[in-house]
Design a protein around this motif. Structure first.
Motif, PDB file in Angstrom:
ATOM      1  N   GLY A 254       0.800  -1.224   0.000  1.00 40.50           N
ATOM      2  CA  GLY A 254       0.000   0.000   0.000  1.00 40.50           C
ATOM      3  C   GLY A 254       0.829   1.269   0.000  1.00 40.50           C
ATOM      4  N   THR A 255       1.985   1.235   0.664  1.00 41.28           N
ATOM      5  CA  THR A 255       2.860   2.412   0.716  1.00 41.28           C
ATOM      6  C   THR A 255       3.944   2.382  -0.362  1.00 41.28           C
ATOM      7  N   LYS A 256       3.910   1.348  -1.206  1.00 45.88           N
ATOM      8  CA  LYS A 256       4.896   1.175  -2.282  1.00 45.88           C
ATOM      9  C   LYS A 256       6.318   1.086  -1.742  1.00 45.88           C
ATOM     10  N   ALA A 257       6.444   0.405  -0.605  1.00 41.39           N
ATOM     11  CA  ALA A 257       7.764   0.158  -0.036  1.00 41.39           C
ATOM     12  C   ALA A 257       8.464  -0.991  -0.753  1.00 41.39           C
ATOM     13  N   ALA A 258       7.727  -1.758  -1.530  1.00 42.23           N
ATOM     14  CA  ALA A 258       8.280  -2.823  -2.371  1.00 42.23           C
ATOM     15  C   ALA A 258       7.225  -3.160  -3.410  1.00 42.23           C
ATOM     16  N   GLU A 259       7.668  -3.857  -4.450  1.00 43.89           N
ATOM     17  CA  GLU A 259       6.743  -4.255  -5.514  1.00 43.89           C
ATOM     18  C   GLU A 259       6.301  -5.701  -5.395  1.00 43.89           C
ATOM     19  N   MET A 260       7.087  -6.512  -4.658  1.00 45.17           N
ATOM     20  CA  MET A 260       6.808  -7.934  -4.499  1.00 45.17           C
ATOM     21  C   MET A 260       7.094  -8.346  -3.059  1.00 45.17           C
ATOM     22  N   ILE A 261       6.621  -9.544  -2.709  1.00 42.22           N
ATOM     23  CA  ILE A 261       6.740 -10.018  -1.322  1.00 42.22           C
ATOM     24  C   ILE A 261       7.291 -11.434  -1.300  1.00 42.22           C
ATOM     25  N   GLU A 279      -3.355 -15.029  -1.397  1.00 42.54           N
ATOM     26  CA  GLU A 279      -4.641 -14.719  -2.026  1.00 42.54           C
ATOM     27  C   GLU A 279      -4.922 -13.230  -2.052  1.00 42.54           C
ATOM     28  N   TRP A 280      -4.464 -12.507  -1.040  1.00 39.26           N
ATOM     29  CA  TRP A 280      -4.590 -11.044  -1.075  1.00 39.26           C
ATOM     30  C   TRP A 280      -3.748 -10.480  -2.220  1.00 39.26           C
ATOM     31  N   CYS A 281      -2.531 -10.992  -2.362  1.00 37.56           N
ATOM     32  CA  CYS A 281      -1.653 -10.538  -3.454  1.00 37.56           C
ATOM     33  C   CYS A 281      -2.228 -10.927  -4.806  1.00 37.56           C
ATOM     34  N   GLU A 282      -2.757 -12.128  -4.901  1.00 32.75           N
ATOM     35  CA  GLU A 282      -3.327 -12.602  -6.163  1.00 32.75           C
ATOM     36  C   GLU A 282      -4.453 -11.698  -6.638  1.00 32.75           C
ATOM     37  N   ALA A 283      -5.277 -11.236  -5.715  1.00 36.25           N
ATOM     38  CA  ALA A 283      -6.408 -10.377  -6.068  1.00 36.25           C
ATOM     39  C   ALA A 283      -5.958  -9.014  -6.576  1.00 36.25           C
ATOM     40  N   ARG A 284      -4.708  -8.650  -6.292  1.00 38.96           N
ATOM     41  CA  ARG A 284      -4.200  -7.324  -6.667  1.00 38.96           C
ATOM     42  C   ARG A 284      -3.064  -7.392  -7.684  1.00 38.96           C
ATOM     43  N   GLY A 285      -2.801  -8.571  -8.191  1.00 36.79           N
ATOM     44  CA  GLY A 285      -1.765  -8.714  -9.203  1.00 36.79           C
ATOM     45  C   GLY A 285      -0.356  -8.536  -8.681  1.00 36.79           C
ATOM     46  N   ILE A 300      10.031 -27.702   3.797  1.00 36.49           N
ATOM     47  CA  ILE A 300      10.290 -27.377   2.393  1.00 36.49           C
ATOM     48  C   ILE A 300       9.249 -28.033   1.499  1.00 36.49           C
ATOM     49  N   LYS A 301       8.919 -29.265   1.785  1.00 34.49           N
ATOM     50  CA  LYS A 301       7.913 -29.978   0.982  1.00 34.49           C
ATOM     51  C   LYS A 301       6.549 -29.290   1.090  1.00 34.49           C
ATOM     52  N   ALA A 302       6.219 -28.779   2.273  1.00 32.38           N
ATOM     53  CA  ALA A 302       4.958 -28.051   2.434  1.00 32.38           C
ATOM     54  C   ALA A 302       4.964 -26.770   1.601  1.00 32.38           C
ATOM     55  N   ALA A 303       6.063 -26.021   1.644  1.00 30.51           N
ATOM     56  CA  ALA A 303       6.160 -24.784   0.866  1.00 30.51           C
ATOM     57  C   ALA A 303       6.107 -25.073  -0.628  1.00 30.51           C
ATOM     58  N   LEU A 304       6.747 -26.152  -1.061  1.00 30.29           N
ATOM     59  CA  LEU A 304       6.702 -26.545  -2.470  1.00 30.29           C
ATOM     60  C   LEU A 304       5.270 -26.764  -2.928  1.00 30.29           C
ATOM     61  N   GLN A 305       4.492 -27.469  -2.130  1.00 28.68           N
ATOM     62  CA  GLN A 305       3.115 -27.766  -2.539  1.00 28.68           C
ATOM     63  C   GLN A 305       2.221 -26.538  -2.481  1.00 28.68           C
ATOM     64  N   LEU A 306       2.532 -25.606  -1.589  1.00 31.70           N
ATOM     65  CA  LEU A 306       1.806 -24.329  -1.597  1.00 31.70           C
ATOM     66  C   LEU A 306       2.109 -23.576  -2.890  1.00 31.70           C
ATOM     67  N   ALA A 307       3.369 -23.593  -3.326  1.00 30.40           N
ATOM     68  CA  ALA A 307       3.734 -22.944  -4.585  1.00 30.40           C
ATOM     69  C   ALA A 307       3.021 -23.599  -5.765  1.00 30.40           C
ATOM     70  N   MET A 308       2.826 -24.918  -5.718  1.00 26.35           N
ATOM     71  CA  MET A 308       2.106 -25.622  -6.778  1.00 26.35           C
ATOM     72  C   MET A 308       0.662 -25.124  -6.909  1.00 26.35           C
ATOM     73  N   ALA A 309       0.096 -24.683  -5.788  1.00 27.48           N
ATOM     74  CA  ALA A 309      -1.312 -24.286  -5.774  1.00 27.48           C
ATOM     75  C   ALA A 309      -1.545 -22.874  -6.305  1.00 27.48           C
ATOM     76  N   TYR A 310      -0.480 -22.057  -6.420  1.00 29.16           N
ATOM     77  CA  TYR A 310      -0.645 -20.665  -6.853  1.00 29.16           C
ATOM     78  C   TYR A 310       0.400 -20.299  -7.913  1.00 29.16           C
ATOM     79  N   PRO A 311       0.400 -20.990  -9.051  1.00 30.09           N
ATOM     80  CA  PRO A 311       1.455 -20.766 -10.048  1.00 30.09           C
ATOM     81  C   PRO A 311       1.440 -19.381 -10.678  1.00 30.09           C
ATOM     82  N   GLU A 312       0.315 -18.720 -10.710  1.00 30.82           N
ATOM     83  CA  GLU A 312       0.245 -17.397 -11.343  1.00 30.82           C
ATOM     84  C   GLU A 312       0.780 -16.298 -10.429  1.00 30.82           C
ATOM     85  N   THR A 313       0.644 -16.475  -9.151  1.00 33.50           N
ATOM     86  CA  THR A 313       1.047 -15.434  -8.192  1.00 33.50           C
ATOM     87  C   THR A 313       2.443 -15.675  -7.650  1.00 33.50           C
TER      88      THR A 313
END
Length: 344
Positions: A254-261, A279-285, A300-313
């Motif tokens: 919101g304050t444009k302190a960064a472009e990505m997270i 999901e908040w980031c996904e809704a805002r591109g 690590i395996k848990a984080a990998l599978q979370l990444a699998m679920a949101y390939p566009e974001t």
């Protein structure tokens, strides 16, 4: 479902070489393993490393927090939904994000076993490989250039280059790495080491090196400085230590302190809270990195599978811990082919 027992153990995995950043030096991966048992005979496993310089937690505090604050609210109390038990988890105490993440991962493991599906499918994703970067640890410029050449020769062409040596040689580090691997994708991570003036000087000096992004150039709390750097930088800025919670993400973007997270399970308290941010980031591109600390296989395996679920974001992944192990433990459930990490 009712949790009837919580058992703790410690995981320790030697590294091939020390892992060095502007914040710490590590020679072994350590983690607290949490095993949750239920009245139905299921067992769920979660793990969390002690990353005291980031989350303020060590091995003992992770375990003691779960034993003293989380377990009394969760044991022998039936629940039916993930939402129910997550509310119990995240209202048990403030902070303690790694302790919460260990329990959260174990809870997701239980629900996945109860419903007979892998985590990526439980999260709405599909089984696919994810490209991870590989870390080039902070060292002298010559060693880092040599390490980059070795990584490229082994098939890794996405490199996260650690800087912030506070010795005036960061420009030389990046120039040396770029000469060594002219075609590799370079992500630069300063781990909060620069001032606003230093960051702008650095960015100006390396802006023609084809750097993909710069991660957390300033101290986490200096959002005003991060705004100034982001506004003037031709290289995209990614926030890491500045973002633990959804509220932090809203403030930074919101304050444009960064472009990505950079989202890490250990910073936000596990998969459930990470999904809120994604999901908040996904809704805002807003594009994200699925990051990690220096972690053991279960997280690590848990984080990998979370990444699998949101390939566009989730545009980037930093899940290379297993590649830094002296050897990947049998039964980790993951395999690598160059930069690709997938379920084995």
């Amino acid at each position: 479902m009712t949790i009837t027992d919580i058992v703790f153990s410690t995981v320790e995995i030697p590294l091939k070489t020390p892992f060095v950043t502007a914040l710490r030096r590590v020679e072994n991966v350590e983690a607290v393993r949490v095993t949750l048992s239920t009245d139905g005979g299921l067992q769920g496993i979660g793990e969390a490393p002690p990353t005291e310089v980031i989350t303020g937690e060590n091995l003992q505090s992770i375990r003691s927090t779960i034993e003293a604050k989380i377990a009394p609210n969760m044991l022998h109390k039936p629940f039916e939904t993930m939402e129910e038990v997550q509310k119990i988890l995240h209202t048990s105490c403030k902070g303690a994000t790694s302790a919460k993440a260990a329990v959260d991962i174990a809870l997701y493991d239980l629900f996945c076993k109860q419903t007979c599906q892998p985590l990526y499918r439980f999260l709405g994703g599909e089984n696919r490989s994810v490209e991870t970067d590989v870390t080039i640890s902070l060292n002298d410029p010559g060693t880092m250039a040599a390490d980059a050449r070795i990584a490229l020769a082994e098939g890794f062409d996405i490199l996260k280059v650690k800087v912030g040596g506070r010795d005036g040689r960061d420009i030389a580090r990046l120039e040396g790495v770029r000469r060594a691997v002219p075609d590799a994708l370079l992500l630069v991570d300063a781990n909060q080491a620069w001032s606003e003036t230093e960051a702008l000087k650095m960015i100006g000096a390396v802006s023609d090196l084809g750097i993909e992004l710069i991660e957390q150039p300033l101290p986490a709390e200096n959002l005003e400085g991060m705004q100034a750097v982001t506004a003037q930088s031709p290289i995209p800025i990614l926030a890491d230590e500045s973002v633990f919670t959804l509220e932090d993400a809203k403030r930074v973007i919101g304050t444009k302190a960064a472009e990505m997270i950079n989202i890490k399970l250990m910073k936000c308290g596990g998969i459930y809270k990470a999904r809120e941010i994604v999901e908040w980031c996904e809704a805002r591109g807003v594009k994200c990195m699925m990051g990690s600390m220096l972690e053991s296989p279960a997280s690590i395996k848990a984080a990998l599978q979370l990444a699998m679920a949101y390939p566009e974001t989730i545009r980037y992944a930093d899940l290379d811990s297993p590649l830094l192990y002296e050897s990947i433990p049998q039964g980790s459930g993951m395999a690598f082919k160059g930069n690709e990490i997938f379920l084995s």
